[in-house]
Structures are given as C-alpha cells and as structure tokens.
Design a protein around this motif. Structure first.
Motif: not given
Length: 167
Positions: A19-22, A25-27, A61-65, A70-77
């Motif tokens: 979950n931290l580094f993968a 695949e989703e982004i 930029y924030t609107k695009i994010l 579905a990606l909002s809980m990814k650590p990088s996001i």
C-alpha cells in the motif's frame, strides 16, 4: 501455532508495504500527465511573480486531484493534496513558493514511479540560491530554466537534469 503467526505477520507486512509503494498500478500515467500540465501552469505563474495566476492554477490543480476520488487515500496522493492545499491557501508569493517546493518533491516522486504518457523527457531543475541558499528543485517540461522560487529577479538561476523517460 508459531508458524501461523509468522505467516500472518509476513502477510500483514507485505500488505502494508504494498500500500505504501504500489501506487503505480492504480495511478495511471494519463492522470499524472494531467497533474503535470497544471503543475507547469503553477510553475510558470510563480516564475512570472504572478500571485493571482498562481492561485488560479493551484485551484485548477486541486480540481484535477479531486477528479479521482478512488485514489484519494493513496499515501502519495495524500501528500500531494496537502501540498496543493497549502499552495492554494497561500496568502502571498513567498508562502506559495514554499508550498510549491513540497509539491515539487512529491510530484517528482510520482513521476519517477508512475511516469507520464507524453513522448518527451521531463527535467528536474535546481536553484542552489532558493530559500536562503538552501536550494530548491522543481520539474520542467523543457531545458530553459524558469525559476519559480526567485521569479523575475533570477529567472534563469539553476541547473537542469533529465527526470526520466515517459512510459
């Protein structure tokens, strides 16, 4: 019993690590490319010392994010959203530039991991004089330095390296 605990512990560690580094695949590179296009708008507005355009670009930029819930809980996001929020809420160019530095760090990591679709290279520029000679890096689409940290006062200050090929 010890064997089952050991297997369970390994499974938990592998799941947490994935979950931290993968996120690659989703982004998807398409999404990263969209973010980069708007990132460049922010970078150019800061380089032009234009606070109003910086705020407008940061809002976009924030609107695009937010188009990818579905990606909002990814650590990088999450890290990118925090930096983008600080940038959007900045009350002057100095604070916007500090927030942009954090956003640049997070975006560089994302681009290195996921890539973008475009068929060109991206570049990392670094100005050693930014932030009281502590230095600061940012991503550029070309090799002509446009310094977002020092703006018009030192627009071409910095050096540049290739970030990596697109995917």
């Amino acid at each position: 019993m010890k064997f089952k605990r050991c297997i369970l512990a390994i499974a938990v560690v592998l799941f947490a690590t994935s979950n931290l580094f993968a996120h690659s695949e989703e982004i998807q590179p398409d999404f990263v490319e969209e973010l980069m296009e708007q990132y460049f708008e922010v970078q150019q507005a800061l380089a032009a010392d234009n606070f109003a355009e910086t705020q407008t670009a940061a809002t976009q930029y924030t609107k695009i994010l937010n188009l990818q819930p579905a990606l909002s809980m990814k650590p990088s996001i999450i890290k990118i959203k925090r930096a983008a929020s600080k940038l959007r809420k900045a009350d002057d160019l100095d604070h916007a530039r500090v927030a942009f530095q954090k956003l640049s760090t997070e975006m560089q990591s994302l681009v290195e991991d996921v890539g973008i679709k475009r068929g060109t290279l991206l570049y990392v520029a670094r100005c050693p004089m930014a932030f009281g000679n502590e230095g600061g890096s940012w991503i550029q689409a070309d090799t002509v330095i446009s310094n977002p940290y020092l703006g018009a006062s030192m627009l071409r200050c910095g050096n540049i390296d290739a970030l990596g090929k697109s995917k």
